[in-house]
Scaffold this motif. Sequence first.
Motif, mmCIF file in Angstrom:
data_model
loop_
_atom_site.group_PDB
_atom_site.id
_atom_site.type_symbol
_atom_site.label_atom_id
_atom_site.label_comp_id
_atom_site.label_asym_id
_atom_site.label_seq_id
_atom_site.Cartn_x
_atom_site.Cartn_y
_atom_site.Cartn_z
ATOM 1 N N ALA A 222 2.412 1.791 -9.802
ATOM 2 C CA ALA A 222 1.024 1.583 -9.380
ATOM 3 C C ALA A 222 0.398 0.452 -10.195
ATOM 4 O O ALA A 222 0.457 0.452 -11.418
ATOM 5 C CB ALA A 222 0.229 2.865 -9.561
ATOM 6 N N VAL A 223 -0.175 -0.521 -9.499
ATOM 7 C CA VAL A 223 -0.833 -1.653 -10.155
ATOM 8 C C VAL A 223 -2.307 -1.746 -9.769
ATOM 9 O O VAL A 223 -3.002 -2.657 -10.189
ATOM 10 C CB VAL A 223 -0.112 -2.990 -9.859
ATOM 11 C CG1 VAL A 223 1.275 -3.004 -10.479
ATOM 12 C CG2 VAL A 223 -0.045 -3.283 -8.373
ATOM 13 N N GLY A 224 -2.782 -0.803 -8.950
ATOM 14 C CA GLY A 224 -4.174 -0.785 -8.549
ATOM 15 C C GLY A 224 -4.401 0.220 -7.441
ATOM 16 O O GLY A 224 -3.523 1.016 -7.118
ATOM 17 N N ASN A 225 -5.600 0.176 -6.859
ATOM 18 C CA ASN A 225 -5.917 1.063 -5.737
ATOM 19 C C ASN A 225 -7.047 0.483 -4.907
ATOM 20 O O ASN A 225 -7.760 -0.406 -5.344
ATOM 21 C CB ASN A 225 -6.256 2.472 -6.230
ATOM 22 C CG ASN A 225 -7.418 2.478 -7.185
ATOM 23 O OD1 ASN A 225 -8.476 1.950 -6.883
ATOM 24 N ND2 ASN A 225 -7.228 3.056 -8.356
ATOM 25 N N PHE B 220 -12.477 8.871 4.960
ATOM 26 C CA PHE B 220 -12.114 7.997 3.844
ATOM 27 C C PHE B 220 -10.604 7.882 3.700
ATOM 28 O O PHE B 220 -9.853 8.699 4.224
ATOM 29 C CB PHE B 220 -12.726 8.491 2.526
ATOM 30 C CG PHE B 220 -12.122 9.775 2.011
ATOM 31 C CD1 PHE B 220 -11.074 9.742 1.104
ATOM 32 C CD2 PHE B 220 -12.606 10.999 2.430
ATOM 33 C CE1 PHE B 220 -10.505 10.918 0.633
ATOM 34 C CE2 PHE B 220 -12.046 12.177 1.962
ATOM 35 C CZ PHE B 220 -10.997 12.138 1.060
ATOM 36 N N GLN B 221 -10.189 6.829 2.989
ATOM 37 C CA GLN B 221 -8.782 6.617 2.647
ATOM 38 C C GLN B 221 -8.715 6.129 1.209
ATOM 39 O O GLN B 221 -9.548 5.327 0.791
ATOM 40 C CB GLN B 221 -8.142 5.550 3.532
ATOM 41 C CG GLN B 221 -8.076 5.894 4.983
ATOM 42 C CD GLN B 221 -7.409 4.798 5.804
ATOM 43 O OE1 GLN B 221 -6.906 3.806 5.276
ATOM 44 N NE2 GLN B 221 -7.409 4.980 7.104
ATOM 45 N N VAL B 222 -7.735 6.605 0.485
ATOM 46 C CA VAL B 222 -7.450 6.095 -0.852
ATOM 47 C C VAL B 222 -5.985 5.661 -0.841
ATOM 48 O O VAL B 222 -5.098 6.468 -0.555
ATOM 49 C CB VAL B 222 -7.689 7.151 -1.948
ATOM 50 C CG1 VAL B 222 -7.322 6.584 -3.316
ATOM 51 C CG2 VAL B 222 -9.127 7.634 -1.937
ATOM 52 N N LEU B 223 -5.769 4.383 -1.101
ATOM 53 C CA LEU B 223 -4.424 3.826 -1.100
ATOM 54 C C LEU B 223 -4.095 3.276 -2.476
ATOM 55 O O LEU B 223 -4.910 2.564 -3.066
ATOM 56 C CB LEU B 223 -4.310 2.694 -0.072
ATOM 57 C CG LEU B 223 -4.744 3.002 1.354
ATOM 58 C CD1 LEU B 223 -4.654 1.743 2.206
ATOM 59 C CD2 LEU B 223 -3.895 4.102 1.947
ATOM 60 N N ASN B 224 -2.924 3.609 -2.983
ATOM 61 C CA ASN B 224 -2.447 2.982 -4.211
ATOM 62 C C ASN B 224 -1.865 1.627 -3.846
ATOM 63 O O ASN B 224 -1.318 1.448 -2.756
ATOM 64 C CB ASN B 224 -1.368 3.827 -4.876
ATOM 65 C CG ASN B 224 -1.916 5.072 -5.511
ATOM 66 O OD1 ASN B 224 -2.993 5.055 -6.078
ATOM 67 N ND2 ASN B 224 -1.188 6.166 -5.410
ATOM 68 N N VAL B 225 -1.980 0.679 -4.741
ATOM 69 C CA VAL B 225 -1.308 -0.608 -4.592
ATOM 70 C C VAL B 225 -0.138 -0.556 -5.570
ATOM 71 O O VAL B 225 -0.335 -0.330 -6.763
ATOM 72 C CB VAL B 225 -2.246 -1.788 -4.913
ATOM 73 C CG1 VAL B 225 -1.509 -3.107 -4.758
ATOM 74 C CG2 VAL B 225 -3.483 -1.751 -4.025
ATOM 75 N N PHE C 238 0.844 -1.187 0.000
ATOM 76 C CA PHE C 238 0.000 0.000 0.000
ATOM 77 C C PHE C 238 0.880 1.237 0.000
ATOM 78 O O PHE C 238 1.897 1.293 0.694
ATOM 79 C CB PHE C 238 -0.894 0.058 1.243
ATOM 80 C CG PHE C 238 -2.071 -0.868 1.209
ATOM 81 C CD1 PHE C 238 -2.777 -1.095 0.039
ATOM 82 C CD2 PHE C 238 -2.497 -1.497 2.357
ATOM 83 C CE1 PHE C 238 -3.874 -1.932 0.015
ATOM 84 C CE2 PHE C 238 -3.594 -2.331 2.355
ATOM 85 C CZ PHE C 238 -4.276 -2.549 1.178
ATOM 86 N N SER C 239 0.466 2.234 -0.744
ATOM 87 C CA SER C 239 1.104 3.543 -0.749
ATOM 88 C C SER C 239 -0.015 4.575 -0.602
ATOM 89 O O SER C 239 -0.817 4.745 -1.525
ATOM 90 C CB SER C 239 1.861 3.749 -2.061
ATOM 91 O OG SER C 239 2.373 5.061 -2.136
ATOM 92 N N PRO C 240 -0.100 5.249 0.546
ATOM 93 C CA PRO C 240 -1.209 6.179 0.772
ATOM 94 C C PRO C 240 -1.250 7.310 -0.262
ATOM 95 O O PRO C 240 -0.233 7.902 -0.586
ATOM 96 C CB PRO C 240 -0.939 6.744 2.167
ATOM 97 C CG PRO C 240 -0.017 5.764 2.805
ATOM 98 C CD PRO C 240 0.791 5.160 1.702
ATOM 99 N N GLU C 241 -2.442 7.561 -0.758
ATOM 100 C CA GLU C 241 -2.676 8.675 -1.672
ATOM 101 C C GLU C 241 -3.362 9.803 -0.898
ATOM 102 O O GLU C 241 -2.913 10.929 -0.910
ATOM 103 C CB GLU C 241 -3.543 8.220 -2.849
ATOM 104 C CG GLU C 241 -3.772 9.255 -3.910
ATOM 105 C CD GLU C 241 -2.532 9.573 -4.726
ATOM 106 O OE1 GLU C 241 -2.472 10.699 -5.243
ATOM 107 O OE2 GLU C 241 -1.637 8.736 -4.854
ATOM 108 N N VAL C 242 -4.473 9.460 -0.214
ATOM 109 C CA VAL C 242 -5.216 10.418 0.614
ATOM 110 C C VAL C 242 -5.726 9.679 1.842
ATOM 111 O O VAL C 242 -6.329 8.613 1.720
ATOM 112 C CB VAL C 242 -6.427 11.010 -0.141
ATOM 113 C CG1 VAL C 242 -7.189 11.983 0.746
ATOM 114 C CG2 VAL C 242 -6.015 11.681 -1.426
#
Length: 92
Positions: A26-29, A14-19, A5-9
């Motif tokens: 980035a391969v997903g979120n 809420f939370q949006v995490l990049n995978v 996981f790489s935090p975006e917001v």
Amino acid sequence: MQIYFSPEVIAPTFQVLNVVDSSNKAVGNVAFLFEEKKLFVYGILEEEGVGEDFKDLVSPYLKGLAKAKQGLEIYSCLYVGCKKIDLKEKEK
């Protein structure tokens, strides 16, 4: 392939995490939305070969978030490629 996981917001509701993979590509979120006693989870991963790794990454994260609120209901919709995955299969 290892994924992380790489935090975006990250905000209180809420939370949006990049995978990302080991080369930080980035391969997903995954998005988490908190509403009272409910947690909505939506995630998509592009690489079909890492479905189990995706489950192994998301499951303990959800368990940790569930500890924050007693009686939290979790609703999830997760996809790897075009295939929906079920987190509860692994718990059985």
